[in-house]
Design a protein around this motif. Structure first.
Motif, PDB file in Angstrom:
ATOM      1  N   SER A 189       1.375   3.040  -5.621  1.00  0.00           N
ATOM      2  CA  SER A 189       1.369   4.069  -6.669  1.00  0.00           C
ATOM      3  C   SER A 189       1.085   5.458  -6.112  1.00  0.00           C
ATOM      4  CB  SER A 189       0.313   3.731  -7.724  1.00  0.00           C
ATOM      5  OG  SER A 189      -1.007   3.891  -7.192  1.00  0.00           O
ATOM      6  N   GLY A 190       0.406   5.529  -4.969  1.00  0.00           N
ATOM      7  CA  GLY A 190       0.033   6.817  -4.397  1.00  0.00           C
ATOM      8  C   GLY A 190      -1.182   7.446  -5.056  1.00  0.00           C
ATOM      9  N   LYS A 191      -1.797   6.756  -6.021  1.00  0.00           N
ATOM     10  CA  LYS A 191      -2.924   7.328  -6.767  1.00  0.00           C
ATOM     11  C   LYS A 191      -4.236   7.325  -5.981  1.00  0.00           C
ATOM     12  CE  LYS A 191      -0.612   7.915 -10.686  1.00  0.00           C
ATOM     13  NZ  LYS A 191      -0.395   9.259 -11.287  1.00  0.00           N
ATOM     14  N   THR A 192      -4.277   6.580  -4.889  1.00  0.00           N
ATOM     15  CA  THR A 192      -5.503   6.559  -4.065  1.00  0.00           C
ATOM     16  C   THR A 192      -5.221   6.993  -2.622  1.00  0.00           C
ATOM     17  OG1 THR A 192      -5.164   4.189  -3.593  1.00  0.00           O
ATOM     18  CG2 THR A 192      -6.608   4.758  -5.462  1.00  0.00           C
ATOM     19  N   ASN A 193      -4.132   7.714  -2.426  1.00  0.00           N
ATOM     20  CA  ASN A 193      -3.749   8.113  -1.068  1.00  0.00           C
ATOM     21  C   ASN A 193      -4.804   8.980  -0.384  1.00  0.00           C
ATOM     22  OD1 ASN A 193      -1.382   6.759  -1.187  1.00  0.00           O
ATOM     23  ND2 ASN A 193      -0.035   8.533  -1.295  1.00  0.00           N
ATOM     24  N   HIS A 194      -5.415   9.890  -1.134  1.00  0.00           N
ATOM     25  CA  HIS A 194      -6.329  10.846  -0.519  1.00  0.00           C
ATOM     26  C   HIS A 194      -7.618  10.168  -0.034  1.00  0.00           C
ATOM     27  CE1 HIS A 194      -3.840  13.305  -3.346  1.00  0.00           C
ATOM     28  NE2 HIS A 194      -3.670  13.991  -2.222  1.00  0.00           N
ATOM     29  N   ILE A 195      -8.155   9.255  -0.832  1.00  0.00           N
ATOM     30  CA  ILE A 195      -9.396   8.598  -0.413  1.00  0.00           C
ATOM     31  C   ILE A 195      -9.121   7.624   0.730  1.00  0.00           C
ATOM     32  CG2 ILE A 195      -9.244   6.746  -2.152  1.00  0.00           C
ATOM     33  CD1 ILE A 195     -12.438   8.452  -0.774  1.00  0.00           C
ATOM     34  N   GLU A 196      -7.948   6.997   0.734  1.00  0.00           N
ATOM     35  CA  GLU A 196      -7.607   6.112   1.843  1.00  0.00           C
ATOM     36  C   GLU A 196      -7.430   6.916   3.130  1.00  0.00           C
ATOM     37  OE1 GLU A 196      -4.179   4.014   0.501  1.00  0.00           O
ATOM     38  OE2 GLU A 196      -5.269   2.971  -1.094  1.00  0.00           O
ATOM     39  N   ARG A 197      -6.879   8.111   2.995  1.00  0.00           N
ATOM     40  CA  ARG A 197      -6.748   8.980   4.172  1.00  0.00           C
ATOM     41  C   ARG A 197      -8.129   9.426   4.670  1.00  0.00           C
ATOM     42  NH1 ARG A 197      -6.908  10.716   8.183  1.00  0.00           N
ATOM     43  NH2 ARG A 197      -5.629  12.221   9.313  1.00  0.00           N
ATOM     44  N   PHE A 198      -9.045   9.675   3.739  1.00  0.00           N
ATOM     45  CA  PHE A 198     -10.390  10.070   4.159  1.00  0.00           C
ATOM     46  C   PHE A 198     -11.081   8.938   4.905  1.00  0.00           C
ATOM     47  CE2 PHE A 198     -14.987  10.389   3.593  1.00  0.00           C
ATOM     48  CZ  PHE A 198     -15.208  11.641   4.148  1.00  0.00           C
ATOM     49  N   ASN A 199     -10.850   7.696   4.496  1.00  0.00           N
ATOM     50  CA  ASN A 199     -11.423   6.565   5.228  1.00  0.00           C
ATOM     51  C   ASN A 199     -10.965   6.576   6.686  1.00  0.00           C
ATOM     52  OD1 ASN A 199     -12.888   5.555   3.081  1.00  0.00           O
ATOM     53  ND2 ASN A 199     -11.286   4.140   2.425  1.00  0.00           N
ATOM     54  N   SER A 200      -9.699   6.931   6.893  1.00  0.00           N
ATOM     55  CA  SER A 200      -9.193   7.035   8.262  1.00  0.00           C
ATOM     56  C   SER A 200      -9.873   8.180   8.998  1.00  0.00           C
ATOM     57  CB  SER A 200      -7.674   7.253   8.248  1.00  0.00           C
ATOM     58  OG  SER A 200      -7.009   6.139   7.696  1.00  0.00           O
ATOM     59  N   THR A 201     -10.112   9.287   8.279  1.00  0.00           N
ATOM     60  CA  THR A 201     -10.805  10.431   8.880  1.00  0.00           C
ATOM     61  C   THR A 201     -12.203  10.033   9.341  1.00  0.00           C
ATOM     62  OG1 THR A 201      -9.582  12.027   7.533  1.00  0.00           O
ATOM     63  CG2 THR A 201     -11.681  12.768   8.454  1.00  0.00           C
ATOM     64  N   LEU A 202     -12.908   9.256   8.524  1.00  0.00           N
ATOM     65  CA  LEU A 202     -14.247   8.791   8.922  1.00  0.00           C
ATOM     66  C   LEU A 202     -14.180   8.057  10.252  1.00  0.00           C
ATOM     67  CD1 LEU A 202     -16.084   7.380   5.758  1.00  0.00           C
ATOM     68  CD2 LEU A 202     -16.676   9.400   7.085  1.00  0.00           C
ATOM     69  N   ARG A 203     -13.219   7.157  10.393  1.00  0.00           N
ATOM     70  CA  ARG A 203     -13.127   6.356  11.618  1.00  0.00           C
ATOM     71  C   ARG A 203     -12.662   7.205  12.801  1.00  0.00           C
ATOM     72  NH1 ARG A 203     -14.368   1.381  10.140  1.00  0.00           N
ATOM     73  NH2 ARG A 203     -13.744   0.599   8.082  1.00  0.00           N
ATOM     74  N   GLN A 204     -11.918   8.270  12.521  1.00  0.00           N
ATOM     75  CA  GLN A 204     -11.467   9.141  13.606  1.00  0.00           C
ATOM     76  C   GLN A 204     -12.563  10.074  14.096  1.00  0.00           C
ATOM     77  OE1 GLN A 204      -8.141  11.148  11.845  1.00  0.00           O
ATOM     78  NE2 GLN A 204      -6.730   9.441  12.150  1.00  0.00           N
TER      79      GLN A 204
END
Length: 240
Positions: A189-204
């Motif tokens: 749906s793309g409705k949670t794209n931003h928070i999923e991207r932030f999770n990647s930012t945390l790990r990076q």
């Protein structure tokens, strides 16, 4: 003629013997009376303000503490004590820009992590304002209704009153978020794209959250402190 044994700084005894050396090969001694270990004529290195500011910036990056110690030319022992103290003082409450009551949209998700052992799982529950990209809710705990409730309770009141919350289909969200303001959606749906991207930012950006690493957290307080430290930095950049 043998050299005179150094005097113990604790009890004043001269009944001391060599007991290895420290990191710079300076000999270490032990008192046979009180068992105190010491070095002769110690020199305490003063850590400059510039070095501390460098360390504070490096803590935002994907660098383990051992790497920061090498880059800043400080001992790992000193650095660990500094970090322990710093993380205990980090506020564990989100700081976000003021929002008027009205239509708000947040995205929620959970990220897996662990402390000391992969069997000791600690889930990072996060909520992100879709418009401002600020992290507006944080809770670190287990993957259960308690975790979802902790996230909900961490939200500023205006979000609990007004926001529409997009989440995945994890059932515990439905037990906590009011039905009229909860939308469970799939990744497509793309409705949670931003928070999923932030999770990647945390790990990076946080070494202890990389799935395959030697920099994992050994203490829960430091684990939580490191996450909050980065989130405060991230939110300050969003509002800058």
């Amino acid at each position: 003629m043998s050299a005179k044994a150094p005097t113990c700084p604790n009890c004043g005894s001269q009944h001391t013997v060599k007991n290895g050396s420290i990191h710079n090969q300076k000999p270490k001694y032990q008192c046979q009376n009180c068992k105190r270990q010491f070095i002769e004529n110690p020199t305490n290195k003063v850590i400059s303000k510039d070095t501390i500011e460098l360390i504070d910036r490096l803590l935002y990056e994907l660098i383990p503490l051992a790497g920061i110690a090498r880059a800043a030319l400080v001992s790992e022992t000193w650095l660990q004590k500094y970090v322990n103290n710093k993380y205990t003082q980090i506020p564990q409450k989100v700081k976000v820009s003021e929002k008027p009551k009205g239509k708000l949209t947040i995205e929620c998700d959970e990220a897996w992590s662990f402390v000391a052992s992969k069997n000791n799982k600690k889930w990072i529950w996060l909520a992100l304002d879709k418009k401002t990209r600020e992290i507006v809710g944080v809770y670190i705990g287990d993957h259960s209704e308690d975790g979802a409730r902790g996230l909900w309770n961490s939200l500023p009141p205006v979000y609990r009153q007004c926001a529409v919350c997009y989440t995945d289909f994890w059932a515990d969200y439905t037990q906590v978020i009011p039905h009229k303001r909860h939308q469970a959606v799939g990744k497509e749906s793309g409705k949670t794209n931003h928070i999923e991207r932030f999770n990647s930012t945390l790990r990076q950006r946080i070494a202890r959250l990389v799935r395959k690493t030697l920099s994992f957290s050994k203490k829960l307080n430091n684990h939580i402190g490191a996450i909050w430290y980065f989130i405060h930095h991230y939110n300050s950049c969003c509002s800058a």
